[in-house]
Write an enzyme that holds these catalytic residues in place. Structure first.
Site, mmCIF file in Angstrom:
data_model
loop_
_atom_site.group_PDB
_atom_site.id
_atom_site.type_symbol
_atom_site.label_atom_id
_atom_site.label_comp_id
_atom_site.label_asym_id
_atom_site.label_seq_id
_atom_site.Cartn_x
_atom_site.Cartn_y
_atom_site.Cartn_z
ATOM 1 C CG HIS A 33 -7.986 0.128 3.344
ATOM 2 N ND1 HIS A 33 -6.684 0.268 3.737
ATOM 3 C CD2 HIS A 33 -8.563 1.346 3.542
ATOM 4 C CE1 HIS A 33 -6.478 1.514 4.148
ATOM 5 N NE2 HIS A 33 -7.612 2.190 4.042
ATOM 6 C CG ASP A 35 -6.043 -1.381 -3.310
ATOM 7 O OD1 ASP A 35 -6.021 -1.570 -2.073
ATOM 8 O OD2 ASP A 35 -5.363 -0.485 -3.873
ATOM 9 C CB SER A 66 6.080 21.798 -9.470
ATOM 10 O OG SER A 66 4.912 22.125 -8.733
ATOM 11 C CB SER A 124 -4.872 9.114 -6.975
ATOM 12 O OG SER A 124 -5.413 8.031 -6.317
ATOM 13 C CB SER A 125 -1.957 14.397 -5.800
ATOM 14 O OG SER A 125 -1.468 14.015 -4.538
ATOM 15 C CB SER A 126 1.619 10.406 -5.271
ATOM 16 O OG SER A 126 0.740 9.561 -4.612
ATOM 17 C CD GLU A 158 3.021 5.945 -4.206
ATOM 18 O OE1 GLU A 158 2.922 6.544 -5.296
ATOM 19 O OE2 GLU A 158 2.916 6.508 -3.112
ATOM 20 C CG ASP A 170 -4.296 5.221 -5.291
ATOM 21 O OD1 ASP A 170 -5.445 4.789 -5.045
ATOM 22 O OD2 ASP A 170 -3.513 5.600 -4.411
ATOM 23 C CE1 TYR A 219 -3.537 1.897 2.132
ATOM 24 C CE2 TYR A 219 -1.421 0.775 2.024
ATOM 25 C CZ TYR A 219 -2.646 1.079 1.461
ATOM 26 O OH TYR A 219 -2.989 0.554 0.237
HETATM 27 C C1 GLA Z 1 -4.700 4.410 -0.872
HETATM 28 C C2 GLA Z 1 -3.823 3.360 -1.544
HETATM 29 C C3 GLA Z 1 -4.685 2.406 -2.403
HETATM 30 C C4 GLA Z 1 -5.853 1.841 -1.605
HETATM 31 C C5 GLA Z 1 -6.593 2.949 -0.877
HETATM 32 C C6 GLA Z 1 -7.659 2.422 0.064
HETATM 33 O O1 GLA Z 1 -5.270 5.239 -1.818
HETATM 34 O O2 GLA Z 1 -2.867 3.991 -2.360
HETATM 35 O O3 GLA Z 1 -3.888 1.379 -2.941
HETATM 36 O O4 GLA Z 1 -5.412 0.845 -0.722
HETATM 37 O O5 GLA Z 1 -5.710 3.762 -0.113
HETATM 38 O O6 GLA Z 1 -8.675 1.790 -0.655
#
Ligand code: GLA
Length: 385
Positions: A33, A35, A66, A124-126, A158, A170, A219
């Protein structure tokens, strides 16, 4: 890959694909968190990835299958709207819409993709899907995007069209990935440096198999509490625009101005950001006691101050920390379930896997999955011919 993509493409469209596009997933090694607080993250693109076979078409409709979901979506390239679809299509539509907003005239393609990135588990699949689609749409439409622009536009897709208020971590990680390298990303400057890697260590990712979603999760609350802290601190020093600007000394001197919640969140972010520098030092010097200590403090802060560790994560942390071959363990991604990460001795992967799976099963009754990963190249396109 978990499917024979070229044969699938052939079967679906009675032709060979012209190109193959790839994007890796990512795992963060330090900097939860940080970023969106303009801090640093030590992050690594991983060889769990998306592969998409495609050929340009002239129908004005993106036609994409897919293999994992066994569904097809169709997107109108004039509007970016999904005209036929499934839930995952929203990422493709979001990317198309952002590019249209930027004034690009989009052309269409026919494609099929499969992925080894587990969905909704913090790898980070998306972002990988968005980056793949952005690269393909740019190529078939005949314009170029530099990596930074691609990362920022994918993040905007996103934020604006998927509705997840994520930071840049991500998208930057999956687009800028380089083989054999973990990077330290500066989320304010949008730049990175390579981080040294001790020869005998590798990364193991442990999936709690408790899927997480950033929608409706806490979040946004965490982000808001960080912003609340910045608002208060900016009254004392107007140069403070993000928690990145706050030293730990300043924090302790002025923390009584914050609500209890905001103080806990801010303390975690400031300490976690400092830990990214400690991790860089520990990796450079192959200092394993420091690696373990800095990972442990990161998890304890995530659990006690940022409060993003659920029960499955606590049990997984126990299982990872006591398994053979482990050097250091902590959370990964946003938290609230999903995957966690360990640094382990390269030659101990099998023992580590067995140790973690047995203990985690004993503690929770859940079967977990463990992936020994390597770094991978960022989003790119190759000829399939
Ligand atoms: C998710 C969010 C990122 C980041 C992380 C936590 O992956 O997409 O931008 O905030 O959580 O570090």
């Amino acid at each position: 890959m978990n499917c024979d993509l070229q044969s699938k493409f052939n079967e679906l469209y009675q032709a060979k694909p012209k190109f193959l596009a790839y994007s890796p997933g990512r795992v963060d090694l330090m900097g939860s968190h940080t970023d969106y607080n303009h801090g640093y993250v030590v992050t690594m693109p991983i060889n769990l990835e998306i592969e998409c076979a495609f050929t340009p078409n002239d129908t004005g409709v993106v036609d994409l299958y897919s293999c994992d979901f066994n569904t097809t979506i169709k997107i109108d390239t004039k509007t970016g709207e999904m005209i036929e679809g499934d839930d995952w299509g929203k990422y493709v539509s979001a990317v198309a819409k952002v590019l249209i907003d930027e004034g690009h005239k989009l052309k269409s393609f026919t494609g099929a993709f499969c992925s080894t990135i587990p969905v909704g588990s913090g790898l980070s699949s998306s972002a990988a899907l968005e980056a793949t689609m952005m690269a393909i749409l740019a190529q078939v439409s005949g314009f170029e995007l530099d990596k930074k622009t691609m990362a920022l536009l994918s993040q905007r897709a996103e934020n604006v069209y998927v509705g997840v208020n994520c930071g840049i971590l991500d998208q930057y990680s999956v687009i800028f990935g380089e083989r054999h390298k973990a990077i330290k990303l500066d989320c304010r400057e949008l730049s990175h440096i390579q981080v040294a890697w001790p020869k005998d260590l590798m990364v193991a990712i442990c999936n709690t198999n408790k899927p997480r979603t950033l929608h409706g999760s806490e979040y946004d609350d965490r982000r808001a509490q960080c912003e609340e802290a910045v608002c208060e601190f900016a009254k004392i020093d107007s140069k403070i625009t993000h928690l990145r600007d706050v030293s730990i000394e300043f924090f302790h001197e002025h923390k009584d101005k914050l609500s209890e919640g905001a103080a806990k969140r801010a303390q975690f972010i400031i300490e976690e950001n400092n830990r990214t520098h400690e991790l860089e030092e520990a990796l450079t010097n192959a200092d394993y006691p420091l690696l373990k200590d800095v990972f442990n403090r990161s998890f304890e802060g995530a659990r006690d101050l940022f409060e993003i560790a659920n029960d499955a994560m606590e049990q997984m942390y126990k299982a990872m920390s006591t398994a053979p071959g482990v050097v250091a363990s902590r959370q990964a991604g946003a938290g609230f379930g999903g995957c966690m990460v360990s640094l382990i001795y390269k030659d101990k992967l099998e023992e580590f896997k067995k140790g973690v799976s047995d203990t985690y099963k004993e503690l929770t009754g859940i079967e977990c999955e463990i992936y020994g990963v390597k770094t991978a190249k960022g989003t790119h396109i190759e000829s399939a011919e």
